[in-house]
Scaffold this active site. Structure first.
Site, PDB file in Angstrom:
ATOM      1  N   LYS A 388      20.303 -21.569   0.516  1.00 33.69           N
ATOM      2  CA  LYS A 388      20.313 -22.050   1.897  1.00 33.69           C
ATOM      3  C   LYS A 388      21.473 -23.026   2.085  1.00 33.69           C
ATOM      4  CE  LYS A 388      16.132 -23.581   1.483  1.00 33.69           C
ATOM      5  NZ  LYS A 388      14.804 -24.196   1.767  1.00 33.69           N
ATOM      6  N   THR A 421      14.336 -31.329  12.295  1.00 33.08           N
ATOM      7  CA  THR A 421      14.418 -30.344  11.208  1.00 33.08           C
ATOM      8  C   THR A 421      13.385 -30.629  10.107  1.00 33.08           C
ATOM      9  OG1 THR A 421      16.008 -31.778  10.111  1.00 33.08           O
ATOM     10  CG2 THR A 421      16.902 -30.054  11.573  1.00 33.08           C
ATOM     11  N   GLY A 423      10.492 -30.401   7.734  1.00 34.83           N
ATOM     12  CA  GLY A 423       9.608 -29.289   7.370  1.00 34.83           C
ATOM     13  C   GLY A 423      10.251 -27.929   7.477  1.00 34.83           C
ATOM     14  N   THR A 424      11.578 -27.891   7.703  1.00 32.72           N
ATOM     15  CA  THR A 424      12.254 -26.591   7.837  1.00 32.72           C
ATOM     16  C   THR A 424      12.091 -25.743   6.576  1.00 32.72           C
ATOM     17  OG1 THR A 424      13.884 -27.610   9.285  1.00 32.72           O
ATOM     18  CG2 THR A 424      14.481 -25.491   8.321  1.00 32.72           C
ATOM     19  N   GLY A 425      12.294 -26.360   5.422  1.00 31.09           N
ATOM     20  CA  GLY A 425      12.207 -25.606   4.157  1.00 31.09           C
ATOM     21  C   GLY A 425      10.818 -25.077   3.901  1.00 31.09           C
ATOM     22  N   CYS A 426       9.813 -25.957   4.105  1.00 32.14           N
ATOM     23  CA  CYS A 426       8.422 -25.511   3.897  1.00 32.14           C
ATOM     24  C   CYS A 426       8.113 -24.339   4.806  1.00 32.14           C
ATOM     25  CB  CYS A 426       7.439 -26.627   4.268  1.00 32.14           C
ATOM     26  SG  CYS A 426       7.777 -28.222   3.620  1.00 32.14           S
TER      27      CYS A 426
END
Ligand SMILES: Cc1ncc(COP(=O)(O)OP(=O)(O)O)c(N)n1
Ligand SMILES: Cc1ncsc1CCOP(=O)(O)O
Ligand SMILES: [Mg+2]
Length: 707
Positions: A388, A421, A423-426
Site C-alpha cells: 500500500k 483516514t 482505520g483505513t488499513g483495518c
C-alpha cells in the site's frame, strides 16, 4: 472442525493427468479446498510419505492434509517435518482405535461409513475416536469401481442425520449436487474427478465453495483489538464486513482507550481468554474468512497461529499491525518474529510501507523498494502481499498485489484529500477478506475493496467524528444509493457476471489468433485485417458511448462516457496512423474493408441496446469491451501466454502495451462501478436485461477474436 471439511479433495493420480497431483492440489487449495486426502492405492508407505512431504509444502498450512489408510506414512512424513493432520480409514483398512492411539488426540481421523451398521459401530467407539465419516456413494462413479450401492441425496441425508459425527458426502459428487448435499446435512463434499480432472482446479474449487456458501453472506471473523472510538479495530472491521456483504464476528485481542486524537491506555486480556473466544466461535459457526489485525504480544500471536492450524477457513487476511502512525514500533522483537511465522498461514498480507520494511528486514524508501520488499515477503511466506503506497508523498496513491513471481496487478488513482483516514488499513483488510470469501479472486477483491474504500474516504468528512483523524464512512455507498441493498450488488456484477464469462474467457485464451498474437507468430496481414476491423468497430463503439453520455444520469457519468467515446475515436485514429497505412504493408483489400459479419453483429447488438434508451442496459452492453480487454491485456502483458509477450522486440509490442495500460484498467474499473451502481438500483427485470446485454456482448467479443 466443520469449516475444514466443507470442500474435501481426494487425490487420484490418473484423474490429475499430466498436471500431476502436487500442482492440482496447489491450485485447488488456492481456490478454497479446505482439506486434502492423499489416496493412492499403488504407492508404498515410503512413496506415500514422499508425496505427503511434497503436499504439505504445497498446501503450506492453507488446508488440512490426511492420507487414505497409510498410518505409517503419516509417521514417516511427520518425522521429516511435514504437517499431516491425520488419516481417512475405510471399512477394510486399519482399525480406527489403533490410529487414534498412534496419532494422538489432536489428529483428524475419518472413517468410511455407508450403512446404519457402520454408524452404530462408530457410536460404540469411545467418544473422540472418529472425527467425521465419509458417506457414499451418492451416485455410481467410475473413480471407485468397487463402490457400495448408490445412496442418492435422500439416502445420504438419512445416514447423515443418524451419524454421531459430521458426515462428508462422497462418490459421483458434482458442482450441481453441492447445495442439495449441504441442505441434506453434509458437513462437506468430497470429490475426486470433479477437481482432479478439472481444466482449472482453482476456478472449479472456487465455484464449489460459492455453491457451498450459496447466497448466504460469508461469515467473517475479525481477530483484532477494540477501538472505543469506533473508527479502527474490530469496530471498523464489523462495519467493513457488513458494508461488503458479510456477517461479521469478533475475537478481541486487546481493549484500547482511544479516540481520534490518540491512544490513552491498552488492556490485553490473557491468551487463554482469546483462545476461549476463538473456540467458542469455531465450535458452533462455520467460518468462511478470518481477518487478523492488532496482536499485542508473542503469546497472543502464537495462540492465533495454533488455532488456525486447527480451524483454518478458506480465506485468511493478515494486516500486520506493527508500526504506529507515529512510526513507533508496537511489538517487541519476539512478537515481530512470531508475526512473521504467523504470516505463512495467511493468503494475503496488507502491510503499509513501514510494516513492509520491518517484514522485509530492510528500509523501504520508494515505491520500487516497496514492490521488491513485497515480492521477497511473498516468496518467504507463500502469501500474496498488497503493498500500500498511501504513505508515499505522491499525487497518486498506488497499491500493488504482489506474489512470489512479482507484481500481479497494480492500482493507481488520484489521492483523496481528507484527514479522515483513521482505520483505513483495518477497514481495507476486512473488506478484502469479505470480498474473497464472496468468491472474488484476489485481483477482483482488491479492485472491489479499493473502490469501496475510496467511496468511504470521499464521504468520510461528512461524519464529523472527533477533532483528530476521523474515521471513514463505511456505509456511504449504501446510504447514497438510498438505503441498504438486500444484497450488495457489487458481488452480482463483480462475481456472478464476471464468473458467467469464464467459458468465454477460456475460449478466447485458446483461440489461435490470441496464441499467435501473444507469441508473435501471427502473420502480419492477419493482424492488420484484425486492426482494420477494430478501427471500424471503434468508430461505431464511440457513437454508442456518446449515446451513453447523453443518457447518463449524473455529470460524472456523462463526462466518463463522453471521454471514453473520445478515447475510442482517438484509438481508431491512432490505429490508422500507426498501422493502417500502405507503409505498413497493408493490402488494398484490407485497407478498404467494410465491417465484417462479426463486427456488424456486435455493433448491431450495441446499437440495439442504445436504441432501447435504457442507460443501464446500454452501459452493461459496452462493459465487456472494457473488462475482457483489460483482463486479457494485463495477462498477455504479464507473460501469462509466454514470456515473449514481454519482449520489447515483440512484433506487436505496442498493441499489447495498449491494453495493459493502467489508465485502461482504471477506466475499466470506473465502468464496472457505474454498471454496479446502475444494477444496485435496478429492479430484477432490468437487472436481468442488463446481464443479458452484458453476456451477449461478451459472446461477440469472443467472435471478434476468432479470426
Ligand atoms: C472422505 C472419504 N470418504 C470415503 C472414502 C472411501 O475410502 P475407503 O472406504 O477407504 O475406500 P478406498 O479409498 O479404500 O477405496 C474416502 N477415501 N474418503
Ligand atoms: C474414494 C471414494 N470413496 C467412495 S467413492 C470414491 C471416489 C469418488 O470419486 P468421484 O468424486 O470422482 O466420483
Ligand atoms: Mg481405504
Amino acid at each position: 472442525m466443520n469449516a475444514a471439511l466443507s470442500l474435501y479433495l481426494v487425490t487420484d493420480a490418473a484423474a490429475c493427468g499430466d498436471r500431476g497431483v502436487i500442482d492440482t492440489v496447489r491450485e485447488a487449495v488456492a481456490g478454497g479446498v479446505t482439506i486434502v486426502q492423499l489416496r493412492d492405492k499403488h504407492a508404498t508407505d515410503a512413496e506415500s510419505a514422499d508425496l505427503l512431504v511434497e503436499l504439505s509444502a504445497a498446501i503450506d498450512g492453507r488446508a488440512m492434509l490426511v492420507v487414505n489408510d497409510r498410518l505409517d506414512a503419516v509417521q514417516q512424513a511427520r518425522a521429516r517435518g511435514a504437517r499431516v493432520d491425520g488419516v481417512h480409514l475405510g471399512q477394510s483398512d486399519a482399525a480406527v482405535q489403533r490410529a487414534r492411539e498412534l496419532l494422538g488426540p489432536d489428529a483428524l481421523i475419518g472413517l468410511t461409513a455407508n450403512t446404519p451398521a457402520h454408524l452404530d459401530a462408530v457410536r460404540a467407539l469411545p467418544a473422540g475416536t472418529v472425527d467425521y465419516v465419509g458417506v457414499g456413494v451418492i451416485r455410481p462413479t467410475s473413480t471407485k469401481p468397487d463402490h457400495p450401492p448408490a445412496l442418492g441425496i435422500d439416502g445420504f441425508a438419512a445416514l447423515a442425520a443418524a451419524s454421531p459425527v459430521p458426515a462428508v458426502a462422497i462418490g459421483g459428487v458434482g458442482i450441481t449436487d453441492v447445495a442439495e448435499l449441504r441442505d441434506a446435512g453434509a458437513a462437506g463434499v468430497a470429490v475426486v474427478s470433479a477437481l482432479c480432472a478439472a481444466e482449472d482446479p482453482r476456478a472449479t474449487a472456487r465455484d464449489f465453495r460459492r455453491q457451498w456458501r450459496g447466497q448466504r453472506p460469508p461469515r467473517v471473523l475479525s481477530i483484532a483489538g477494540s477501538d472505543a472510538s469506533g473508527g479502527a479495530g474490530i469496530q471498523a472491521d464489523l462495519k467493513s464486513i457488513a458494508a461488503n456483504g458479510g456477517y461479521g464476528m469478533t475475537a478481541i485481542t486487546a481493549l484500547t482507550a482511544q479516540n481520534t486524537q490518540g491512544v490513552r491506555d491498552v488492556h490485553v486480556p490473557s491468551a487463554e481468554f482469546l483462545r476461549a473466544q476463538l473456540d467458542a466461535i469455531a465450535d458452533d459457526i462455520e467460518i468462511d474468512a478470518v481477518k487478523i489485525g492488532m496482536l499485542a504480544n508473542a503469546d497472543i500471536i502464537r495462540t492465533v497461529g495454533e488455532w488456525l492450524t486447527q480451524h483454518r477457513p478458506g480465506t485468511v487476511v493478515l494486516d500486520p499491525v506493527m508500526v504506529a502512525t507515529s512510526g513507533d514500533r508496537l511489538l517487541d522483537a519476539d512478537a515481530e518474529q512470531a508475526l512473521l511465522d504467523l504470516a505463512s498461514h495467511a493468503d494475503l498480507l496488507t502491510p503499509n510501507l513501514s510494516e513492509l520494511a520491518v517484514l522485509a528486514g530492510h528500509p523501504v524508501q520508494s515505491w520500487g523498494d516497496a514492490l521488491t520488499a513485497a515480492q521477497e515477503i511473498a516468496a518467504r511466506t507463500g502469501a500474496l502481499v498488497l503493498a500500500k503506497g498511501g504513505h508515499l508523498a505522491f499525487a497518486e496513491a498506488p497499491d500493488a498485489l504482489v506474489g512470489r513471481d512479482g507484481v500481479i496487478a497494480e492500482y493507481t488513482a488520484e489521492r483523496i484529500e481528507t484527514t479522515s483516514t483513521h482505520g483505513t488499513g483495518c477497514s481495507l483488510s476486512s473488506a478484502l477478506a469479505t470480498a474473497h470469501a464472496r468468491g472474488m479472486d484476489w485481483p477482483q477483491a482488491v479492485h472491489s475493496s479499493r473502490q469501496w474504500l475510496r467511496e468511504s474516504l470521499r464521504a468520510a468528512g461528512a461524519l464529523e467524528v472527533g477533532r483528530g483523524s476521523g474515521p471513514i464512512s463505511h456505509f456511504a455507498g449504501l446510504w447514497k444509493r438510498g438505503g441498504l441493498a438486500t444484497r450488495p450488488i457489487a458481488a452480482d456484477v463483480r462475481v456472478d457476471w464476471w464468473n458467467s464469462t469464464a467459458s468465454v474467457r477460456r475460449d478466447i485464451d485458446a483461440l489461435p489468433f490470441i496464441r499467435a498474437l501473444a507469441d508473435g507468430t501471427l502473420e502480419r496481414e492477419r493482424f492488420l485485417s484484425y486492426l482494420a476491423q477494430d478501427a471500424l468497430y471503434l468508430r461505431e463503439y464511440a457513437r454508442v458511448m456518446a449515446e451513453a453520455a447523453r443518457l447518463a444520469p449524473t455529470a460524472a457519468e456523462q463526462a466518463f462516457w463522453a471521454q471514453s467515446a473520445q478515447g475510442a475515436i482517438a484509438g481508431e485514429l491512432e490505429l490508422h496512423a500507426s498501422w493502417l497505412t500502405p507503409s505498413t504493408g497493408i493490402s488494398a483489400d484490407t485497407f478498404a474493408a467494410e465491417p465484417s459479419a462479426v463486427a456488424t453483429a456486435y455493433l448491431d447488438h450495441l446499437r440495439a441496446a442504445a436504441f432501447t434508451g435504457d442507460y443501464a442496459v446500454l452501459i452493461a452492453a459496452v462493459l465487456p469491451c472494457f473488462w475482457l480487454y483489460t483482463d486479457l491485456g494485463v495477462r498477455l502483458h504479464a507473460g501469462e501466454f509466454g514470456a515473449h509477450a514481454l519482449d520489447p522486440d515483440h512484433p506487436f509490442a505496442s498493441w499489447l502495451a495498449t491494453y495493459a495500460d493502467p489508465a485502461f484498467a482504471i477506466a475499466t474499473e470506473q465502468a464496472i462501478e457505474y454498471v454496479t451502481a446502475a444494477a444496485a438500483v435496478a429492479d430484477e427485470a432490468r437487472r436481468e436485461r442488463m446481464h443479458r446485454a452484458f453476456a451477449v456482448a461478451a459472446e461477440h467479443e469472443r467472435a471478434f477474436f476468432d479470426l
